[in-house]
Design a protein around this motif. Structure first.
Motif, short mmCIF file in Angstrom:
data_model
loop_
_atom_site.label_atom_id
_atom_site.label_comp_id
_atom_site.label_asym_id
_atom_site.label_seq_id
_atom_site.Cartn_x
_atom_site.Cartn_y
_atom_site.Cartn_z
N GLY A 25 0.73 -1.23 -0.24
CA GLY A 25 -0.02 -0.09 0.19
C GLY A 25 0.87 1.19 0.05
N THR A 85 -0.74 5.32 -0.61
CA THR A 85 -0.63 6.10 0.33
C THR A 85 0.26 7.44 0.33
OG1 THR A 85 -0.68 4.04 1.70
CG2 THR A 85 -0.16 6.02 3.10
N SER A 141 -1.45 -2.15 7.85
CA SER A 141 -2.27 -1.61 6.87
C SER A 141 -3.64 -2.49 6.81
CB SER A 141 -1.55 -1.06 5.32
OG SER A 141 -1.24 -2.66 4.94
N SER A 190 -8.03 1.75 5.68
CA SER A 190 -8.19 2.35 4.18
C SER A 190 -7.08 3.28 4.21
CB SER A 190 -9.56 2.99 4.22
OG SER A 190 -9.46 4.13 5.03
N ILE A 191 -6.97 3.74 2.88
CA ILE A 191 -5.96 4.66 2.46
C ILE A 191 -6.03 5.81 3.24
CG2 ILE A 191 -4.77 5.95 0.53
CD1 ILE A 191 -6.05 3.72 -1.34
N HIS A 200 -14.56 4.72 7.52
CA HIS A 200 -13.53 4.57 6.54
C HIS A 200 -12.91 3.13 6.90
CE1 HIS A 200 -13.36 8.68 4.90
NE2 HIS A 200 -13.78 9.18 6.18
N VAL A 260 -11.99 -0.51 6.47
CA VAL A 260 -12.04 -1.41 5.09
C VAL A 260 -13.10 -2.62 5.56
CG1 VAL A 260 -10.66 -2.87 3.48
CG2 VAL A 260 -9.51 -1.36 5.06
N ILE A 274 -13.80 -4.82 1.38
CA ILE A 274 -12.65 -4.89 0.83
C ILE A 274 -12.50 -4.64 -0.63
CG2 ILE A 274 -10.74 -6.75 0.27
CD1 ILE A 274 -10.38 -6.51 3.24
N ARG A 322 -14.15 -2.70 -2.04
CA ARG A 322 -14.20 -1.21 -2.36
C ARG A 322 -12.78 -0.75 -2.50
NH1 ARG A 322 -15.58 3.67 1.12
NH2 ARG A 322 -15.98 5.36 -0.25
N TYR A 323 -12.14 -1.14 -1.46
CA TYR A 323 -10.43 -0.95 -1.19
C TYR A 323 -9.61 -1.32 -2.66
CZ TYR A 323 -5.87 -0.65 1.17
OH TYR A 323 -4.73 -0.44 1.37
N ASN A 324 -10.10 -2.46 -2.92
CA ASN A 324 -9.30 -3.15 -3.83
C ASN A 324 -9.49 -2.26 -5.21
OD1 ASN A 324 -8.30 -4.99 -2.41
ND2 ASN A 324 -9.66 -6.68 -3.00
N ARG A 353 -10.05 0.99 -5.53
CA ARG A 353 -9.38 1.98 -5.47
C ARG A 353 -7.98 1.63 -5.54
NH1 ARG A 353 -12.15 6.16 -1.23
NH2 ARG A 353 -14.26 5.91 -1.77
#
Lengths: 273, 273
Positions: free
Chosen positions: A159, A163, A251, A255-256, B115, B117, B120, B122-124, B126
């Protein structure tokens, strides 16, 4: 019984404020949010009337009042939204009055002051930070480290790059990143350009299982993605962080946005705005 | 008389919600904001007590109550902040009650749901979008365009790359960008890989004066940065947008957030969340 509601985020600007806070609030109610729509730039009575049609259509479909989170400055536009078949939480109407009282002055009621490029300096610093993150991504241009605010270390796919880019775009932070390759991990030793800037180093780690998932998407069934390889790399990178006294963050469940905010707080970085 | 106030954004999470909305509100009062501090991850009574010390110190220095924008879920932590020497706008306390009533259920009072995760996927998406933006930056890998949500066109330094990255990080949009070089601008003709995906093309333009400023920082006194060159390139790029019926936006007075939100709205792109 279906408790779901359609949620609207409505704004005369980007909609980012309505979205972020509205989302925080609605996620306090599990399973309520079924669908969301963001309607940005609702800054005329005509556009507000169209938005109301959109809201009322959802009301008719769901047979439940949509939840509307709104940040609209102009009272005439705001009032149109207030007359839709919905439950409206209007962040401006709710709080501007009490702020006016506390500050002893009227608000300007001007649209779009928040994200406008009033401050060209701030815009430039973010553009520069993005260019910096791109130039100093993945261990290249280590000579740029002398102007870095922070240098992220971690194994491939933990990540680092997203980030760094988020830190640049959101906060104007100059963030470089350096990959912990097998060579570094085997030697358990930092190269000189990292040693020189060790007070700016910050580590990222991740659970081996999650890393395995992420890498498997990229190179299925490879040695690189194997759980054994991921375990070994993570174990060695955490050993390195301990040995070199580098602060680090896991991480896996962040989330980012969260990663970035944690790093800002831990490294005591200052925002540009 | 100094009307300035110190502003605090306090949260048990990233602080992004408190910051974005608080900033929108306070910028409605001109010259009020003199300094701001974001205190994220205030999630224990101990940290809240430290935050109060920070707030009270500002009160003593400024001789005016600091303005505190807060999003804290836990009542015990929130109450500590409420007892500082400040004017507190608490977005959770203000609105959770009315939402509970409307939805007919209690809120979960759980920290950091927004915010996290949880999703997951959605995170992926992005992470993938960021990788895509990096891979398809500046006209390379045009074969990737078939999976692009949008392809930004514009001259060098008009803001394409940061906008693509913001669209990826904030919304999970797969955004490529293609530079309008002298060759394309001279021919006033799009290459085939752009023609094929013309429904996804979106143009960026900028005032020649602003472009001249930006380029001059990078390469002072160059032909590339000269006002004449900037005027010519902008004129030709706008001509191309008209000729090819490509929708476009002028980035001169827009922040990256605003540019992105405008593009989302104009191109009717769907968010990933």
């Amino acid at each position: 019984m279906n408790m779901g509601r359609t949620v609207f985020y409505i704004s005369d600007g980007t909609g980012i404020s309505a979205e972020t806070l509205g989302h925080s609030l609605i996620t306090q109610f599990q399973n309520v949010l079924i669908q969301s729509h963001t309607l940005p730039y609702i800054d005329t009575e005509e556009k507000a009337t169209q938005a109301v049609e959109h809201i009322n259509k959802s009301y008719n479909l769901d047979n439940e009042k949509p939840i509307v989170f709104s940040t609209i400055v102009k009272p005439n536009v705001r009032n149109i939204i207030a007359n839709s078949h919905s439950f409206v939480i209007d962040f401006f109407q709710s709080h501007l009055g009490s702020l006016e009282k506390e500050l002893g002055m009227p608000s300007s009621q001007a649209v779009g002051l928040s994200h406008a490029v009033q401050d060209i300096e701030r815009y430039n610093s973010r553009m520069d930070a993005v260019q910096f993150a791109l130039r100093c991504d993945d261990g290249v241009h280590t000579e740029g480290y002398k102007t870095a605010d922070i240098i992220l270390l971690g194994v491939s796919r933990c990540g680092k790059t997203p980030t760094c880019l988020y830190l640049a775009l959101q906060y104007g932070i100059r963030a470089a990143n350096y990959p912990l390759t097998e060579e570094t991990l085997h030697a358990l030793h930092l190269i000189e350009s990292l040693q020189t800037h060790r007070e700016r180093l910050f580590g990222l780690t991740i659970s081996p299982e999650r890393l395995h998932d992420i890498r498997s998407k990229r190179r299925p069934n490879s040695q690189y993605a194997s759980l054994m390889q991921c375990r070994e790399e993570i174990h060695r990178s955490e050993t390195l962080f301990h040995k070199e006294k580098i602060p680090y963050l896991n991480s896996t469940t962040l989330s980012i946005e969260e990663l970035s905010a944690h790093i800002m707080a831990s490294a005591e970085l200052r925002r540009d705005g």
